[in-house]
Structure formats: C-alpha cells, structure tokens
Design a protein around this motif. Structure first.
Motif, short mmCIF file in Angstrom:
data_model
loop_
_atom_site.label_atom_id
_atom_site.label_comp_id
_atom_site.label_asym_id
_atom_site.label_seq_id
_atom_site.Cartn_x
_atom_site.Cartn_y
_atom_site.Cartn_z
N GLY A 1 0.63 -1.15 -0.20
CA GLY A 1 0.07 0.14 -0.05
C GLY A 1 0.76 1.14 0.03
O GLY A 1 0.33 2.42 0.18
N LEU A 2 2.13 1.15 -0.16
CA LEU A 2 2.95 2.42 -0.16
C LEU A 2 2.98 3.20 0.90
O LEU A 2 3.11 4.53 0.94
N GLY A 3 2.37 2.93 2.26
CA GLY A 3 1.96 3.92 3.30
C GLY A 3 0.98 4.49 3.25
O GLY A 3 0.66 5.51 4.05
N TYR A 4 0.18 4.45 2.02
CA TYR A 4 -1.02 5.48 1.98
C TYR A 4 -2.29 5.12 2.74
O TYR A 4 -2.49 3.97 3.26
N ALA B 1 -16.79 0.73 -7.43
CA ALA B 1 -17.32 1.18 -6.10
C ALA B 1 -16.00 0.15 -4.87
O ALA B 1 -15.52 0.84 -4.12
N ILE B 2 -16.08 -1.05 -5.37
CA ILE B 2 -15.34 -2.07 -4.53
C ILE B 2 -13.92 -1.59 -4.72
O ILE B 2 -13.05 -1.73 -3.45
N GLN B 3 -13.55 -1.33 -5.86
CA GLN B 3 -11.98 -1.04 -6.09
C GLN B 3 -11.61 0.08 -5.22
O GLN B 3 -10.73 0.05 -4.48
N GLY B 4 -12.61 1.16 -5.37
CA GLY B 4 -12.09 2.45 -4.52
C GLY B 4 -12.18 2.15 -2.89
O GLY B 4 -11.42 2.52 -2.24
N HIS B 5 -13.28 1.38 -2.53
CA HIS B 5 -13.39 1.12 -1.08
C HIS B 5 -12.03 0.41 -0.26
O HIS B 5 -11.61 0.61 0.57
N ARG B 6 -11.96 -0.76 -1.29
CA ARG B 6 -10.63 -1.45 -0.84
C ARG B 6 -9.44 -0.50 -0.83
O ARG B 6 -8.58 -1.08 -0.25
N ALA B 7 -9.16 0.27 -1.95
CA ALA B 7 -8.13 1.24 -1.62
C ALA B 7 -7.94 1.86 -0.67
O ALA B 7 -7.04 2.23 0.18
N LEU C 1 -9.47 1.49 2.11
CA LEU C 1 -9.24 0.71 3.53
C LEU C 1 -7.62 -0.01 3.51
O LEU C 1 -7.38 -0.55 4.37
N GLY C 2 -6.83 0.52 2.80
CA GLY C 2 -5.49 0.11 2.79
C GLY C 2 -4.80 -0.67 1.42
O GLY C 2 -3.90 -1.43 1.88
N HIS C 3 -5.53 -0.38 0.35
CA HIS C 3 -5.31 -1.14 -0.90
C HIS C 3 -5.34 -2.83 -0.65
O HIS C 3 -4.13 -3.39 -0.87
N LYS C 4 -6.28 -3.44 -0.29
CA LYS C 4 -6.71 -4.54 -0.29
C LYS C 4 -6.69 -5.24 -1.74
O LYS C 4 -7.00 -4.56 -2.56
#
Length: 573
Positions: free
Chosen positions: A155-158, A492-498, A500-503
């Motif tokens: 997640g590169l610390g984001y 929507a899921i892509q953005g939400h998972r990102a 939440l820490g880039h799952k």
C-alpha cells in the motif's frame, strides 16, 4: 545318534495392543536379534484366547525349505495388511452428499440445501458445512501457492486523509445554516449506480449552498425495487457524518412544501461546479427548490480538491448500510471467513448484461440465440457501440468473462483448488450450468443463498437493492476481490478497498490476455507465466487518479483522499 532338538522361538503379542502397533514397530520386533527361549509354559498356552501367537525356527530352516518361504510370504502379507489397516490417510473426506446428481454435480455444488430436521442445529450446520459439503483439500499440499495468492499488495504507506482547506471550513457554517434553498434529486439505476448519484448530489448541494432533501430512489425498471433511501442506508448516520458539510433534511419544510420546484432533466455530462452555479443558482435563489433527475455522470470527475474529499467522505463514511442489511451481510461474511481467507468474485453473467454489452455468453447456440433475439426485440437496451461485431467487442475487452475464462485466469494467477469463493451478482443466464467449469475447478463456491439460514433472506425477497448491498458487504470484506467485468459495483469496491489500505483487487487485463486465451497451442506453464506477468501491476496497488483525466476519485482515492506518510513515492501509472 539322536537327532538334535529344534530350537523354536516364540513371540506372543496381546490382542489389546495389536491395534496400536504400526507396521514399523512390528517389523522391529521381527528383525530383532534372536535369543534362545525355553518352551512356553502351560500358562502361556492357556492364554491363547486373549493373545495372538506365532512361532518360527531359525537354525533348522535352510533357504531351500518350503516352510521358510511360506513363513516369509505369511510375514509379508501380515505386514501389508497392517500397513493398509493402520496408515490410512486421516484426511480422507466423508461427504454428506456422496452420490452425485444425474448431471454430475453434487447437491452442494448446485446450491441445493438439505432439510434439517432439528431447527436448533441449523446455525451450526451452516457454519460448519462450508467445507464439509465439498471434498476436503489438504491445505499443506498447496501452502506456498496459497500464501502467494493471498498475499496483499504494497500500500506504499497510504492512509485515509480528508483534511479540508481553511477556506472550505470557513464557508461551512453559513452553508449548513441556510434554510432558504433546497435541492431535491431523483436517482435511478441499480443500488451501486444510485450510490454514485447520491455522492454527486451531496457535492452539487454543497456547490449551490443548498440543503439536500434525502434523495428519492426511482423504482427500477428492470427489477421493480421500490426501496427508499432509509431502507438501504442508515439515514441518521448519513445526516450526522455530513453535518459540517451539507444540511440534510428528510423532507421539504412547511415553508417550501407548496413551492413548485425548478426541474432540470437535461443536465449535460461532466459539468463543472462553475457551470452548475451559472445554470442553477439564480433560479434556485428565486424559487427556493431545485429538482434534478438523472445525475449519472453529470458531474465532472475532475473537481477542486475539497470537493473530491467530500466525494470520498460521502462514499466511504456517510453511506453506511441500514442495520438489517449490515447484520445479514456481516453474518454471511463471517461464515465465509470462518475457515480462512476467501475470494469474492463478482460475476456479470445475467441475461440483461449480455444484452446490454452486445456480447454472447458462449454457452451454446441456444443461449446465444436468446440473447440475440432479446437485443433485436429491445434495441434500446444496447449500451455498447452498435457498429462493432461481437468478435470485435470481445477482442477489445468489452465483454464480461464467462465462467471458463474466469477459471483459467484464476488458475494462472495461482489460486489453489482449495480456494473458497463467494460469487456475487444475479443468477447467470443458463443457471448453474453456466458455472460448471468454475465449480469443477474450484468446488468451494458459494453465494448468499448457499450461506444463509432458512428464512434469513425472506424479508429481502424481490428487493434487488438489498441483495446487491449484501453482496457489497461480503465482497468488500473479502481477502481478494475480482470482477468478471467492469461496472458500478466493481468500481465502488475497487475504491473502497483502496481506501481501506489497498486490499488485493484483481483487475482482469482482458484486452491483452484474450489473444492468449484463444491460442490453444501455448503450453500451460508458459500460459500461466504470461498471464501472471500481464497482471503484475493489476493487483490493487496504489494508482494516482491524476495520472489519467476523467478518473473517479471514489475509484482512485489517491492522492486527494489518501496521504502517504512513508518515503515511498513510486506509483503505478
């Protein structure tokens, strides 16, 4: 001269310990150094009913003796029986549905639940049968493969970071206290499409400095869902989270109830905040109420930073599902995660999807005809470019993946056969037959109907938005997510998972991978290597929204809605 007396050795093994002897321990007894032994006493022979005895003689038997060969065969047979009897694989499965159905599927693979006579055992049955209903697969056999597939991207610390500017915060009190202007919106489409329009409605209300009346959900033409906002989302939570940004009311106040709203039906695509102010603000100040319809993609994706943050705040914080939906969605997600990591797969294989995309399911000529005839009968449903043939659309990556293609992709990416998969979406055209290839390779495949207790989904019957919300919850909480096609839920899921820490989120690289899918001459090892390389940067790593114009911040929340506290600056473009 008298013949020398034979020396006979005996081994007497009590029957109660025979069952505890392994073949190796018994063999050590048989090959241990021979010691002379006196003849057994009468007490020994009298105990034969409770012991297992055999005798053998070493000095008097030569290698040519038939008795020696008979004894050797006896010992080999005995050892063989012990090996078979006591070294059975302890993981040998015993399926509750050992008999396949006529078409080759087990009952659980078809999603058919058996009748449970004891209602008190129903909950335990669902929780414990997730893997028992399918053939067991040893986790140790594919541990390395599993660990690679379930590995999360860097997640590169984001982390989420919604720091609004001082100018935005300074303007907020005057906007939320305004009681003269009200914005009403009617949102259409499925639940995820409505969700996107609600996000934009909040932003438009902020731009106009108006109070937002709780959005009206238009009855869906396809599914006939009559759900209201408060049926799907937690209204009190929505108001509370946005209290410092926009004033939200449940209905028009009495001072405006008789006001005829200014209605706008033809808002152009991708308009800017400046266009909205110049078009609507004067009329809104004059009449007090503005009604907007069809907001889908009407607001530009490239907005000032504060408005982008507001979009994220609505999408990821304010739009919380209503308690009944959240409860059942959480239960199903827990049932999937109770036995380890799971993959959520959003399958877009419904009849209307094939019709709208101009694609064919590829199941059989019969189903292709069904789709083609429906498209001819209702050409208005076709959302794809009509001048492209099905083959051209397929090669351009514009068609949903079918079950066979999904199966090959997952195998190439290293998904182990033991993977437990939750599939979201409506019933595919062709029913379970359309999923045959996927079930055969990944037998632990479930949807919400498989995992719900009897009666748990009854209150959600014929409510497509409720069902979509349950799929959203289970998919968002999965360890890995992959859509078979783009669409509102996948985005929507892509953005939400990102956020939440880039799952891990697998984006099928359809345009580049399909030529390799069609080439049957490629060895499987080379095919898998090529597919992995094509998806090396498509596993949910952070991506800059600003690297491409027109990207939605709720799909790519970096950099406007997420901050990087580390020294890593490299991002996939």
């Amino acid at each position: 001269m008298a013949k020398p007396k034979k020396k006979v050795s005996y081994i007497s093994v009590p029957s109660q310990i025979i069952s505890s002897l392994s073949s190796s321990s018994l063999q050590s007894l048989l090959v241990s150094p021979t010691k002379s032994s006196s003849q057994p006493s009468s007490s020994s022979s009298s105990s034969s009913s409770s012991s297992f005895s055999f005798s053998f003689s070493f000095p008097s038997l030569s290698y040519k003796s038939p008795r020696l060969w008979f004894l050797a065969l006896f010992l080999v047979g005995l050892l063989g029986m012990l090996v078979v009897g006591f070294n059975l694989d302890p993981l040998t499965p015993f399926s509750p549905y050992p008999c396949p159905t006529p078409d080759g599927f087990s009952r659980s693979q078809l999603g058919i639940s058996s009748t449970v006579p004891d209602p008190s055992a129903q909950t335990g049955q669902v929780l414990n049968s997730i893997e028992e209903r399918q053939p067991s697969i040893s986790r140790n056999a594919s541990f390395h493969e599993e660990s690679e597939f379930w590995k999360q991207p860097d997640g590169l610390g984001y982390r989420p970071c919604l720091e609004f500017t001082q100018e935005y915060r300074k303007a907020s009190p005057g906007i939320v206290r305004n009681r003269r202007k009200y914005l009403m919106v009617v949102v259409s489409g499925g639940m995820n499409q409505q969700r996107n329009q609600i996000v934009d409605a909040v932003v438009i209300a902020r731009v106009l400095g108006a109070s937002l009346v709780v959005p009206i959900l238009q009855v869906n033409v396809i599914w006939g869902d009559e759900s209201e906002f408060s049926d799907i989302f937690d209204l009190d939570h929505f108001k509370r989270v946005l209290a410092d940004d926009v004033h939200v009311v449940s209905s028009l106040p009495s001072t405006h109830i008789m006001t005829r709203p200014v209605e706008e039906k033809r808002t152009p695509l991708h308009v800017s905040p400046a266009w909205i102010r110049s078009r609507y603000l004067k009329r809104l100040n004059r009449d007090g109420v503005l009604l907007l319809r069809g907001l889908d993609s009407r607001l530009s994706k490239d907005l000032p930073s504060d408005l982008q943050k507001l979009r994220c705040k609505v999408a990821f914080h304010a739009l919380k599902f209503a308690s009944p939906i959240l409860e059942i969605g959480s239960k199903i997600a827990e049932r999937m995660s109770s036995k380890g990591p799971y993959l959520a797969l959003h399958l877009r294989m419904e009849n209307d999807v094939w019709v709208r995309t101009g694609c064919l399911p590829g199941l059989s000529h019969e189903y292709d005809e069904i789709v083609s005839n429906e498209r001819k009968r209702r050409p208005e449903l076709l959302t794809a470019r009509s001048n492209m043939s099905y083959h051209d659309r397929k090669l351009a990556g514009l068609c949903p993946l079918n079950a066979l293609e999904v199966t090959r992709l997952l195998k190439a990416l290293g998904a182990p056969k033991s993977s437990r998969i939750y599939w979201a979406g409506g019933q595919p055209l062709g029913g379970k037959e359309a999923l045959r290839s996927l079930i055969e390779e990944f037998p632990h495949l479930y949807n919400k109907e498989d995992l719900a207790l009897p009666g748990e989904l009854e209150s959600f019957a014929n409510r497509a938005s409720f069902m979509a919300a349950i799929d959203y919850i289970v998919s968002e909480r999965s360890d890995v997510f992959m859509p078979s096609h783009g669409g509102n839920m996948g985005h929507a899921i892509q953005g939400h998972r990102a956020y939440l820490g880039h799952k891990k989120y697998i984006t099928p690289n359809k345009r580049q991978m399909l030529p390799f899918f069609m080439n049957s001459s490629i060895p499987e090892e080379d095919f898998n290597r090529i597919i992995k390389e094509l998806h090396r940067d498509s596993l949910g790593q952070p991506e800059l929204r600003t690297s491409k114009s027109g990207r939605d911040v709720t799909k790519y929340p970096v950099p406007e809605c997420m901050c990087n506290s580390s020294n890593k600056t490299h991002l996939s473009m």
